[in-house]
Design an enzyme around this catalytic site. Sequence first.
Site, PDB file in Angstrom:
ATOM      1  N   ASP A  11       0.884  -1.162   0.000  1.00 46.65           N
ATOM      2  CA  ASP A  11       0.000   0.000   0.000  1.00 46.65           C
ATOM      3  C   ASP A  11       0.934   1.227   0.000  1.00 46.65           C
ATOM      4  O   ASP A  11       2.108   1.121   0.381  1.00 46.65           O
ATOM      5  CB  ASP A  11      -0.857  -0.049   1.277  1.00 46.65           C
ATOM      6  N   LEU A  12       0.436   2.371  -0.428  1.00 48.23           N
ATOM      7  CA  LEU A  12       1.304   3.552  -0.520  1.00 48.23           C
ATOM      8  C   LEU A  12       1.193   4.433   0.735  1.00 48.23           C
ATOM      9  O   LEU A  12       2.157   4.606   1.480  1.00 48.23           O
ATOM     10  CB  LEU A  12       0.927   4.343  -1.785  1.00 48.23           C
ATOM     11  N   ASP A  13      -0.009   4.968   0.938  1.00 49.86           N
ATOM     12  CA  ASP A  13      -0.178   5.928   2.025  1.00 49.86           C
ATOM     13  C   ASP A  13      -0.148   5.247   3.394  1.00 49.86           C
ATOM     14  O   ASP A  13      -0.925   4.332   3.646  1.00 49.86           O
ATOM     15  CB  ASP A  13      -1.499   6.689   1.855  1.00 49.86           C
ATOM     16  N   THR A  19       1.085  10.504   3.021  1.00 46.19           N
ATOM     17  CA  THR A  19       0.416  11.543   2.223  1.00 46.19           C
ATOM     18  C   THR A  19      -0.942  11.921   2.820  1.00 46.19           C
ATOM     19  O   THR A  19      -1.555  12.898   2.381  1.00 46.19           O
ATOM     20  CB  THR A  19       0.224  11.095   0.758  1.00 46.19           C
ATOM     21  N   LYS A  47      -9.143   7.476   4.855  1.00 47.57           N
ATOM     22  CA  LYS A  47      -7.946   6.717   4.482  1.00 47.57           C
ATOM     23  C   LYS A  47      -8.312   5.490   3.652  1.00 47.57           C
ATOM     24  O   LYS A  47      -9.127   4.673   4.084  1.00 47.57           O
ATOM     25  CB  LYS A  47      -7.147   6.322   5.722  1.00 47.57           C
ATOM     26  N   GLY A  48      -7.705   5.382   2.470  1.00 45.93           N
ATOM     27  CA  GLY A  48      -7.949   4.236   1.590  1.00 45.93           C
ATOM     28  C   GLY A  48      -9.224   4.340   0.771  1.00 45.93           C
ATOM     29  O   GLY A  48      -9.505   3.502  -0.072  1.00 45.93           O
ATOM     30  N   SER A 116      -2.496   0.980  -4.673  1.00 46.58           N
ATOM     31  CA  SER A 116      -3.072   2.147  -4.010  1.00 46.58           C
ATOM     32  C   SER A 116      -4.364   2.594  -4.675  1.00 46.58           C
ATOM     33  O   SER A 116      -4.544   2.405  -5.877  1.00 46.58           O
ATOM     34  CB  SER A 116      -2.048   3.295  -4.080  1.00 46.58           C
ATOM     35  N   ALA A 117      -5.225   3.220  -3.896  1.00 46.37           N
ATOM     36  CA  ALA A 117      -6.464   3.779  -4.449  1.00 46.37           C
ATOM     37  C   ALA A 117      -6.207   5.119  -5.128  1.00 46.37           C
ATOM     38  O   ALA A 117      -7.085   5.661  -5.807  1.00 46.37           O
ATOM     39  CB  ALA A 117      -7.474   3.969  -3.313  1.00 46.37           C
ATOM     40  N   SER A 118      -4.993   5.649  -4.989  1.00 45.28           N
ATOM     41  CA  SER A 118      -4.725   7.007  -5.480  1.00 45.28           C
ATOM     42  C   SER A 118      -4.367   7.061  -6.955  1.00 45.28           C
ATOM     43  O   SER A 118      -3.551   6.288  -7.442  1.00 45.28           O
ATOM     44  CB  SER A 118      -3.586   7.627  -4.678  1.00 45.28           C
ATOM     45  N   LYS A 147     -10.525  -0.988  -1.786  1.00 47.87           N
ATOM     46  CA  LYS A 147     -10.358  -1.911  -0.674  1.00 47.87           C
ATOM     47  C   LYS A 147     -11.537  -1.693   0.288  1.00 47.87           C
ATOM     48  O   LYS A 147     -11.946  -0.552   0.457  1.00 47.87           O
ATOM     49  CB  LYS A 147      -9.044  -1.625   0.064  1.00 47.87           C
ATOM     50  N   GLU A 171       0.166  -3.449   4.588  1.00 46.78           N
ATOM     51  CA  GLU A 171      -0.951  -2.507   4.715  1.00 46.78           C
ATOM     52  C   GLU A 171      -1.000  -1.870   6.097  1.00 46.78           C
ATOM     53  O   GLU A 171      -0.637  -2.511   7.075  1.00 46.78           O
ATOM     54  CB  GLU A 171      -2.274  -3.283   4.545  1.00 46.78           C
ATOM     55  N   ASP A 172      -1.473  -0.643   6.153  1.00 41.71           N
ATOM     56  CA  ASP A 172      -1.656   0.006   7.455  1.00 41.71           C
ATOM     57  C   ASP A 172      -3.136   0.142   7.818  1.00 41.71           C
ATOM     58  O   ASP A 172      -3.460   0.704   8.862  1.00 41.71           O
ATOM     59  CB  ASP A 172      -0.984   1.393   7.479  1.00 41.71           C
TER      60      ASP A 172
END
Length: 219
Positions: A11-13, A19, A47-48, A116-118, A147, A171-172
């Site tokens: 995952d990115l963020d 971010t 988030k996400g 990522s969802a971004s 997600k 993942e966070d």
Amino acid sequence: MKAQLKAILFDLDGVIVDTAKYHYLAWKKLADREGIYFDEKINERLKGVSRMASLEIILERSTRAYSEQEKLEMTEIKNNWYREMIEQLRPDEILPGVIDFLNSLKMNGIKCAICSASKSAAFIIDKLGITQYFDTIVGGQDITKSKPDPEVFLVAAERLNTLPAECVVFEDAYAGIEGAKRAGMKAVGLGDPNILTNADIVCKDMTEITLEKVMKLFQ
Ligand code: BG6
Ligand code: MG
């Protein structure tokens, strides 16, 4: 035969870079402009979540209805502010432990992906100067479902030519780990073990993780 570790999907963020604070600042500016109450606690729910779904959460507290056209314009305005902010992103914002772990994966021939969802995922990875570590970047433009839907992870596995059972997701967020599980993958949670109860293992952050610990999930 037992599956072997072939790929790690990040995952990115909250995993590679924080971010979320920039998303918050841009949404806050929009909410203030519209006179809608918005704070960091409400921001946690974003988030996400996709851009439009994020706006819908913010509009729960608005006193008037917005047309679809207005909503579209608002997400564009927010995204322009957000892009201005992340234009300044620098490699020193990469979260602790990330580079060392990515290097160990490279040395051991483990494939890497961003999930990522971004829609700005590739832009962010480029700004951080770490594009060369990733075999593929799956972002918001590549998926139709967020997600906890497994889509983003399954797209990455297909692009990497790996089976879901050969992938581990980092993942966070609880929803992200849920998505990994639904994809048939193992999941490492980064954060609070009391929240990430669905992960196979949980670490405080990437400084605590090693390739050996991930490999143990396959024994
Ligand atoms: C996720 C963030 O990574 O991407 C969400 O956690 C965000 O907060 C989503 O809404 C979509 O991002 P973007 O950059 O396409 O608006
Ligand atoms: Mg995250």
